[in-house]
Design a protein around this motif. Sequence first.
Motif, PDB file in Angstrom:
ATOM      1  N   VAL A  61      32.987 -26.036 -23.686  1.00 28.28           N
ATOM      2  CA  VAL A  61      31.483 -26.353 -23.041  1.00 28.28           C
ATOM      3  C   VAL A  61      31.381 -27.865 -22.356  1.00 28.28           C
ATOM      4  CG1 VAL A  61      29.133 -26.901 -23.927  1.00 28.28           C
ATOM      5  CG2 VAL A  61      30.410 -25.130 -24.901  1.00 28.28           C
ATOM      6  N   PHE A  62      32.011 -28.680 -22.796  1.00 25.80           N
ATOM      7  CA  PHE A  62      31.834 -30.124 -22.159  1.00 25.80           C
ATOM      8  C   PHE A  62      32.664 -30.190 -21.017  1.00 25.80           C
ATOM      9  CE2 PHE A  62      31.969 -35.031 -22.471  1.00 25.80           C
ATOM     10  CZ  PHE A  62      30.720 -35.027 -22.171  1.00 25.80           C
ATOM     11  N   GLY A  63      33.861 -29.500 -20.863  1.00 23.62           N
ATOM     12  CA  GLY A  63      34.569 -29.095 -19.640  1.00 23.62           C
ATOM     13  C   GLY A  63      34.006 -28.507 -18.632  1.00 23.62           C
ATOM     14  N   LEU A  64      33.193 -27.402 -19.129  1.00 25.68           N
ATOM     15  CA  LEU A  64      32.539 -26.501 -18.099  1.00 25.68           C
ATOM     16  C   LEU A  64      31.225 -27.129 -17.782  1.00 25.68           C
ATOM     17  CD1 LEU A  64      32.602 -22.925 -20.120  1.00 25.68           C
ATOM     18  CD2 LEU A  64      33.736 -23.651 -17.716  1.00 25.68           C
ATOM     19  N   TYR A  65      30.902 -28.224 -18.327  1.00 26.07           N
ATOM     20  CA  TYR A  65      29.797 -28.894 -17.815  1.00 26.07           C
ATOM     21  C   TYR A  65      30.165 -29.936 -16.612  1.00 26.07           C
ATOM     22  CZ  TYR A  65      26.696 -32.939 -17.569  1.00 26.07           C
ATOM     23  OH  TYR A  65      25.507 -33.985 -17.333  1.00 26.07           O
ATOM     24  N   PHE A  66      31.346 -30.533 -17.017  1.00 25.30           N
ATOM     25  CA  PHE A  66      31.978 -31.456 -15.822  1.00 25.30           C
ATOM     26  C   PHE A  66      32.369 -30.583 -14.557  1.00 25.30           C
ATOM     27  CE2 PHE A  66      33.049 -34.879 -18.963  1.00 25.30           C
ATOM     28  CZ  PHE A  66      32.000 -35.841 -18.547  1.00 25.30           C
ATOM     29  N   VAL A  67      33.002 -29.394 -15.056  1.00 25.06           N
ATOM     30  CA  VAL A  67      33.243 -28.530 -13.839  1.00 25.06           C
ATOM     31  C   VAL A  67      32.054 -27.984 -12.999  1.00 25.06           C
ATOM     32  CG1 VAL A  67      34.276 -26.252 -13.066  1.00 25.06           C
ATOM     33  CG2 VAL A  67      35.344 -27.714 -14.714  1.00 25.06           C
ATOM     34  N   PHE A  68      30.967 -27.569 -13.554  1.00 24.84           N
ATOM     35  CA  PHE A  68      29.640 -27.396 -12.821  1.00 24.84           C
ATOM     36  C   PHE A  68      29.075 -28.531 -12.308  1.00 24.84           C
ATOM     37  CE2 PHE A  68      24.889 -27.004 -13.226  1.00 24.84           C
ATOM     38  CZ  PHE A  68      24.791 -25.717 -12.399  1.00 24.84           C
ATOM     39  N   CYS A  69      29.220 -29.609 -12.820  1.00 26.10           N
ATOM     40  CA  CYS A  69      28.986 -30.831 -11.896  1.00 26.10           C
ATOM     41  C   CYS A  69      29.583 -31.228 -10.893  1.00 26.10           C
ATOM     42  CB  CYS A  69      28.866 -31.990 -12.906  1.00 26.10           C
ATOM     43  SG  CYS A  69      27.971 -32.138 -13.990  1.00 26.10           S
ATOM     44  N   GLY A  70      30.926 -30.826 -10.708  1.00 27.88           N
ATOM     45  CA  GLY A  70      31.922 -30.824  -9.648  1.00 27.88           C
ATOM     46  C   GLY A  70      31.357 -29.870  -8.243  1.00 27.88           C
ATOM     47  N   VAL A  71      31.163 -28.450  -9.082  1.00 28.56           N
ATOM     48  CA  VAL A  71      30.761 -27.613  -8.215  1.00 28.56           C
ATOM     49  C   VAL A  71      29.634 -28.161  -7.455  1.00 28.56           C
ATOM     50  CG1 VAL A  71      29.633 -25.323  -7.887  1.00 28.56           C
ATOM     51  CG2 VAL A  71      31.864 -25.602  -9.394  1.00 28.56           C
ATOM     52  N   VAL A  72      28.447 -28.565  -8.214  1.00 30.09           N
ATOM     53  CA  VAL A  72      27.145 -29.239  -7.312  1.00 30.09           C
ATOM     54  C   VAL A  72      27.651 -30.187  -6.513  1.00 30.09           C
ATOM     55  CG1 VAL A  72      25.139 -30.442  -7.706  1.00 30.09           C
ATOM     56  CG2 VAL A  72      25.795 -28.573  -9.405  1.00 30.09           C
ATOM     57  N   ALA A  73      28.613 -31.060  -6.722  1.00 34.74           N
ATOM     58  CA  ALA A  73      28.975 -31.907  -5.790  1.00 34.74           C
ATOM     59  C   ALA A  73      29.760 -31.324  -4.475  1.00 34.74           C
ATOM     60  CB  ALA A  73      30.017 -33.125  -6.453  1.00 34.74           C
ATOM     61  N   LEU A  74      30.427 -30.570  -4.890  1.00 35.63           N
ATOM     62  CA  LEU A  74      31.278 -29.786  -3.692  1.00 35.63           C
ATOM     63  C   LEU A  74      30.363 -29.177  -2.918  1.00 35.63           C
ATOM     64  CD1 LEU A  74      34.172 -29.282  -2.617  1.00 35.63           C
ATOM     65  CD2 LEU A  74      34.166 -27.097  -3.961  1.00 35.63           C
ATOM     66  N   LEU A  75      29.379 -28.449  -3.306  1.00 33.97           N
ATOM     67  CA  LEU A  75      28.354 -27.859  -2.476  1.00 33.97           C
ATOM     68  C   LEU A  75      27.420 -28.797  -1.768  1.00 33.97           C
ATOM     69  CD1 LEU A  75      26.673 -25.381  -4.995  1.00 33.97           C
ATOM     70  CD2 LEU A  75      28.142 -24.674  -2.839  1.00 33.97           C
ATOM     71  N   VAL A  76      27.249 -30.031  -2.355  1.00 30.86           N
ATOM     72  CA  VAL A  76      26.658 -31.091  -1.406  1.00 30.86           C
ATOM     73  C   VAL A  76      27.440 -31.517  -0.120  1.00 30.86           C
ATOM     74  CG1 VAL A  76      25.951 -33.549  -1.470  1.00 30.86           C
ATOM     75  CG2 VAL A  76      25.215 -32.218  -3.178  1.00 30.86           C
ATOM     76  N   ALA A  77      28.806 -31.458  -0.310  1.00 28.65           N
ATOM     77  CA  ALA A  77      29.715 -31.816   0.731  1.00 28.65           C
ATOM     78  C   ALA A  77      29.775 -30.651   1.598  1.00 28.65           C
ATOM     79  CB  ALA A  77      30.972 -31.933  -0.007  1.00 28.65           C
ATOM     80  N   VAL A  78      29.812 -29.610   1.010  1.00 29.96           N
ATOM     81  CA  VAL A  78      30.167 -28.467   1.966  1.00 29.96           C
ATOM     82  C   VAL A  78      28.847 -28.253   3.054  1.00 29.96           C
ATOM     83  CG1 VAL A  78      30.127 -25.792   2.228  1.00 29.96           C
ATOM     84  CG2 VAL A  78      31.768 -27.151   0.841  1.00 29.96           C
ATOM     85  N   ARG A  79      27.499 -28.235   2.315  1.00 28.52           N
ATOM     86  CA  ARG A  79      26.475 -28.029   3.263  1.00 28.52           C
ATOM     87  C   ARG A  79      25.810 -29.388   3.821  1.00 28.52           C
ATOM     88  NH1 ARG A  79      22.976 -25.497  -1.952  1.00 28.52           N
ATOM     89  NH2 ARG A  79      24.172 -23.352  -2.022  1.00 28.52           N
ATOM     90  N   ASP A  80      26.465 -30.626   3.528  1.00 24.95           N
ATOM     91  CA  ASP A  80      25.984 -31.778   4.020  1.00 24.95           C
ATOM     92  C   ASP A  80      24.604 -32.126   3.935  1.00 24.95           C
ATOM     93  OD1 ASP A  80      26.656 -34.084   5.064  1.00 24.95           O
ATOM     94  OD2 ASP A  80      26.586 -33.625   7.021  1.00 24.95           O
ATOM     95  N   ARG A  81      23.949 -31.541   2.729  1.00 22.93           N
ATOM     96  CA  ARG A  81      22.597 -32.062   2.573  1.00 22.93           C
ATOM     97  C   ARG A  81      22.624 -32.329   1.091  1.00 22.93           C
ATOM     98  NH1 ARG A  81      19.775 -26.286   3.449  1.00 22.93           N
ATOM     99  NH2 ARG A  81      20.778 -26.109   1.665  1.00 22.93           N
ATOM    100  N   PRO A  82      21.504 -33.129   0.595  1.00 17.74           N
ATOM    101  CA  PRO A  82      21.351 -33.716  -0.894  1.00 17.74           C
ATOM    102  C   PRO A  82      21.234 -32.476  -1.738  1.00 17.74           C
ATOM    103  CG  PRO A  82      19.453 -34.283   0.593  1.00 17.74           C
ATOM    104  CD  PRO A  82      20.362 -33.618   1.444  1.00 17.74           C
ATOM    105  N   ALA A  83      21.533 -32.780  -2.990  1.00 18.42           N
ATOM    106  CA  ALA A  83      21.268 -31.581  -4.066  1.00 18.42           C
ATOM    107  C   ALA A  83      19.901 -31.867  -4.286  1.00 18.42           C
ATOM    108  CB  ALA A  83      21.986 -31.919  -5.242  1.00 18.42           C
ATOM    109  N   ALA A  84      19.173 -30.692  -4.585  1.00 19.64           N
ATOM    110  CA  ALA A  84      17.955 -30.566  -4.779  1.00 19.64           C
ATOM    111  C   ALA A  84      17.681 -30.038  -6.152  1.00 19.64           C
ATOM    112  CB  ALA A  84      17.019 -29.799  -3.844  1.00 19.64           C
ATOM    113  N   GLY A  85      16.713 -30.038  -7.124  1.00 18.45           N
ATOM    114  CA  GLY A  85      16.370 -29.305  -8.037  1.00 18.45           C
ATOM    115  C   GLY A  85      17.393 -29.280  -9.271  1.00 18.45           C
TER     116      GLY A  85
END
Length: 161
Positions: free
Chosen positions: A57-81
Motif C-alpha cells: 500500500v505504501f509503495g503504491l502510494y509513492f508510485v501514485f505520487c510519482g505518476v502525479v509528478a510525471l503528469l505535471v511534467a508531461v502536461r507542463d501545468r501545475p497539479a490541481a485538485g
Amino acid sequence: MIRRPVAVVTAIVLFAEGLGIALLQWFLGTVVDRQKMSLAGLDPDAMSLSSKAGGVVFGLYFVFCGVVALLVAVRDRPAAGLGRVVLISVAVVHGLLGALTVGLVGWGAFVFMMVVLALVVLTLMTYDRKTGTGEPGTGESGPDEEGAPAAPVAPPATGAS
C-alpha cells in the motif's frame, strides 16, 4: 526551463522509493514469517501479512505520487485538485520520515529524505506562479486567455507628494 526536469526527476525518485519501500516491507514480512517471531503475543502470520500489505500500500502510494509528478511534467501545468493534495501529502510524509530517520537510520537517510522533500516542494513551487510569458521572473505581461494583450501594469507610487 527547470520545471520539467525537476518534475521528471521527482517522479523517477518517487517510483524508485515506492519500489524500495514495497520490497523492504516484503522482505521484513518474510523474515517475520520464517522465524515465527511474535511481538506481545501477536500472531506471526498476521504480523507477516500486515507488513507485506502495508509495504504494498505504501509503495503504491509513492508510485501514485510519482505518476502525479510525471503528469505535471508531461502536461507542463501545475497539479490541481487531488494531484496537488497528493504532492503536498508526500512532502509532509518525507518531512516526517526525515525527522524519524535521523535517529533510527542516520544522517545519510535524513539527507536523502530532505532531497526528495526539496524535489517535491520545488515541483509544487515552480508551477505555482502564473506568468504571462511562461518565463518566470520576466515581469512582462503576456496575452490573456482570449489572446488579447493584457493591460500594462502601472509603476508603483514613490510616496512623494
